[in-house]
Motif scaffolding. Structure first.
Motif, short mmCIF file in Angstrom:
data_model
loop_
_atom_site.label_atom_id
_atom_site.label_comp_id
_atom_site.label_asym_id
_atom_site.label_seq_id
_atom_site.Cartn_x
_atom_site.Cartn_y
_atom_site.Cartn_z
N LEU A 34 0.83 -1.20 0.00
CA LEU A 34 0.00 0.00 0.00
C LEU A 34 0.86 1.25 0.00
CD1 LEU A 34 -2.83 1.22 0.15
CD2 LEU A 34 -2.69 1.07 2.65
N LEU A 35 1.95 1.24 0.76
CA LEU A 35 2.85 2.40 0.78
C LEU A 35 3.51 2.61 -0.58
CD1 LEU A 35 4.58 2.02 4.27
CD2 LEU A 35 2.82 3.67 3.60
N VAL A 36 3.85 1.52 -1.25
CA VAL A 36 4.44 1.64 -2.59
C VAL A 36 3.45 2.29 -3.54
CG1 VAL A 36 5.23 0.33 -4.61
CG2 VAL A 36 6.08 -0.25 -2.33
N VAL A 37 2.18 1.83 -3.51
CA VAL A 37 1.16 2.38 -4.40
C VAL A 37 0.92 3.86 -4.11
CG1 VAL A 37 -1.26 2.22 -5.10
CG2 VAL A 37 0.07 0.14 -4.72
N GLY A 52 8.71 2.54 -10.03
CA GLY A 52 9.43 1.40 -10.58
C GLY A 52 9.17 0.13 -9.79
N ALA A 53 9.11 0.24 -8.46
CA ALA A 53 8.79 -0.93 -7.64
C ALA A 53 7.39 -1.43 -7.93
CB ALA A 53 8.93 -0.56 -6.16
N PHE A 54 6.45 -0.52 -8.15
CA PHE A 54 5.08 -0.92 -8.48
C PHE A 54 5.05 -1.65 -9.83
CE2 PHE A 54 0.94 -0.17 -10.43
CZ PHE A 54 0.09 -0.64 -9.43
N ILE A 55 5.79 -1.14 -10.81
CA ILE A 55 5.85 -1.80 -12.11
C ILE A 55 6.46 -3.20 -11.98
CG2 ILE A 55 6.92 -1.69 -14.40
CD1 ILE A 55 6.75 1.35 -14.23
N LEU A 56 7.41 -3.34 -11.08
CA LEU A 56 8.08 -4.63 -10.88
C LEU A 56 7.16 -5.67 -10.26
CD1 LEU A 56 10.70 -6.35 -10.82
CD2 LEU A 56 11.21 -5.30 -8.60
N ILE A 57 6.35 -5.26 -9.28
CA ILE A 57 5.54 -6.23 -8.55
C ILE A 57 4.14 -6.40 -9.11
CG2 ILE A 57 6.82 -5.82 -6.43
CD1 ILE A 57 4.56 -4.08 -5.45
N ALA A 58 3.67 -5.46 -9.93
CA ALA A 58 2.30 -5.52 -10.44
C ALA A 58 2.02 -6.79 -11.24
CB ALA A 58 1.99 -4.28 -11.27
N THR A 77 20.53 6.63 -11.23
CA THR A 77 19.96 7.79 -11.91
C THR A 77 18.90 8.48 -11.08
OG1 THR A 77 20.36 6.65 -14.01
CG2 THR A 77 18.90 8.56 -14.07
N TYR A 78 18.08 7.69 -10.38
CA TYR A 78 16.94 8.25 -9.66
C TYR A 78 17.09 8.07 -8.15
CZ TYR A 78 14.73 8.32 -14.24
OH TYR A 78 14.43 8.56 -15.56
N ALA A 79 18.33 8.12 -7.66
CA ALA A 79 18.55 7.96 -6.22
C ALA A 79 17.89 9.07 -5.42
CB ALA A 79 20.05 7.90 -5.93
N THR A 80 17.73 10.23 -6.03
CA THR A 80 17.12 11.37 -5.32
C THR A 80 15.68 11.59 -5.77
OG1 THR A 80 18.02 12.90 -6.98
CG2 THR A 80 19.34 12.49 -5.01
N ASP A 81 15.09 10.60 -6.39
CA ASP A 81 13.69 10.70 -6.83
C ASP A 81 12.94 9.48 -6.31
OD1 ASP A 81 11.27 11.09 -8.04
OD2 ASP A 81 12.09 11.48 -10.04
N GLN A 82 12.52 9.58 -5.06
CA GLN A 82 11.83 8.45 -4.43
C GLN A 82 10.50 8.14 -5.10
OE1 GLN A 82 13.10 6.50 -2.00
NE2 GLN A 82 14.98 7.67 -2.25
N GLY A 83 9.86 9.13 -5.66
CA GLY A 83 8.61 8.89 -6.34
C GLY A 83 8.79 7.97 -7.55
#
Length: 277
Positions: free
Chosen positions: A29-32, A247-253, A236-242
């Motif tokens: 839920l936190l990822v979403v 990306g994590a959502f795309i991975l687990i969806a 590349t996106y270490a400072t872009d948590q959003g």
């Protein structure tokens, strides 16, 4: 006393299950939630709801993680691993369940022990052999390694499922003149479908989420998988948590969708295979 104890235990059991579900679903839920928020909002309060549902994070994540290539590679690798594992495990499970093999108890113990052996022990010799053969980055070669890792538990689960199928079906097929392979192909294999789907889901999830083997043997930018693509976003996106959350959502969806579609077969296969050991 017994009725009072039963009336008390049911709410406690329900509360425990609800807590377990909450613990399991809260990270998802936190990822979403954070996948739709900018970096500043994620850092300020990860628990807050997003102000809008824009796709900006997903666009950056899809491009930064090269998921258009990675998702095809992951599907190819996981699908090949599933097919190889099911073909080998189903035949081995049928033989172990139906044939009187001398020392089959030791074979079963071997399969159980094989599930505890760390793959790190074999990484160097396997990498040396693959490099000599020139098959680093080859999906079929990497799928063979993943299949070997998943075979012991797959054989163990499918053997238990074959044991739950009545022996009389085999005898009837033999009386009709069927060979052992014909009996397996036309009688046992169709009845093993729930068990095969259960094993396929487990193997697919393990292959989809695998990182150590794929990072070692899938060399080249065109051979990255979903986990490797997500890892490439950290620089590349270490400072872009959003974007990282997107990306994590795309991975687990895809994994969540697969399990929701096949959960009925997964549950039935697990329970049916537990009838006999």
């Amino acid at each position: 006393m017994r009725s009072a104890s039963s009336a008390l235990s049911r709410p406690l059991a329900n509360a425990f299950l609800a807590g377990a579900v909450l613990v399991a679903l809260l990270p998802l839920l936190l990822v979403v939630i954070n996948a739709f928020k900018p970096h500043a909002a994620v850092v300020a309060n990860p628990l807050s709801l997003p102000a809008s549902l824009g796709p900006d994070n997903f666009v950056r994540a899809w491009s930064g993680g090269k998921f258009s290539i990675a998702i095809v590679n992951s599907l190819l690798l996981s699908g090949t691993t599933v097919m190889v594992t099911l073909a080998c495990a189903s035949l081995a499970a049928f033989a172990l369940a139906r044939r009187k093999i001398a020392g089959w108890q030791f074979i079963t113990v071997y399969f159980l022990c094989a599930t505890t052996v760390p793959i790190q022990l074999f990484l160097f010799p396997l990498y040396f052999i693959y490099a000599k053969l020139g098959i680093l980055g080859n999906f079929a070669g990497t799928a063979l390694i993943l299949s070997a890792i998943n075979l012991p538990i797959s054989i163990f689960l499918l053997r238990a499922y074959v044991l739950s199928i009545p022996q009389e079906l085999d005898d009837a097929a033999f009386m009709d003149g069927a060979t052992p392979f014909q009996t397996f192909r036309h009688v046992i294999l169709p009845l093993m479908r729930p068990g095969l789907i259960t094993v396929a889901i487990i193997v697919f999830l393990n292959s989809w989420n695998e990182f150590l083997i794929t990072s070692t043997f899938q060399k080249g930018r065109d051979n990255i998988t979903m986990t490797l693509g997500y890892l490439s976003m950290n620089g590349t996106y270490a400072t872009d948590q959003g974007a990282l959350m997107a990306g994590a959502f795309i991975l687990i969806a895809p994994v969540i969708v697969l399990f929701l579609v096949l959960q009925r077969f997964f549950i039935s296969g697990m329970t049916a295979g537990a009838v006999k050991g």
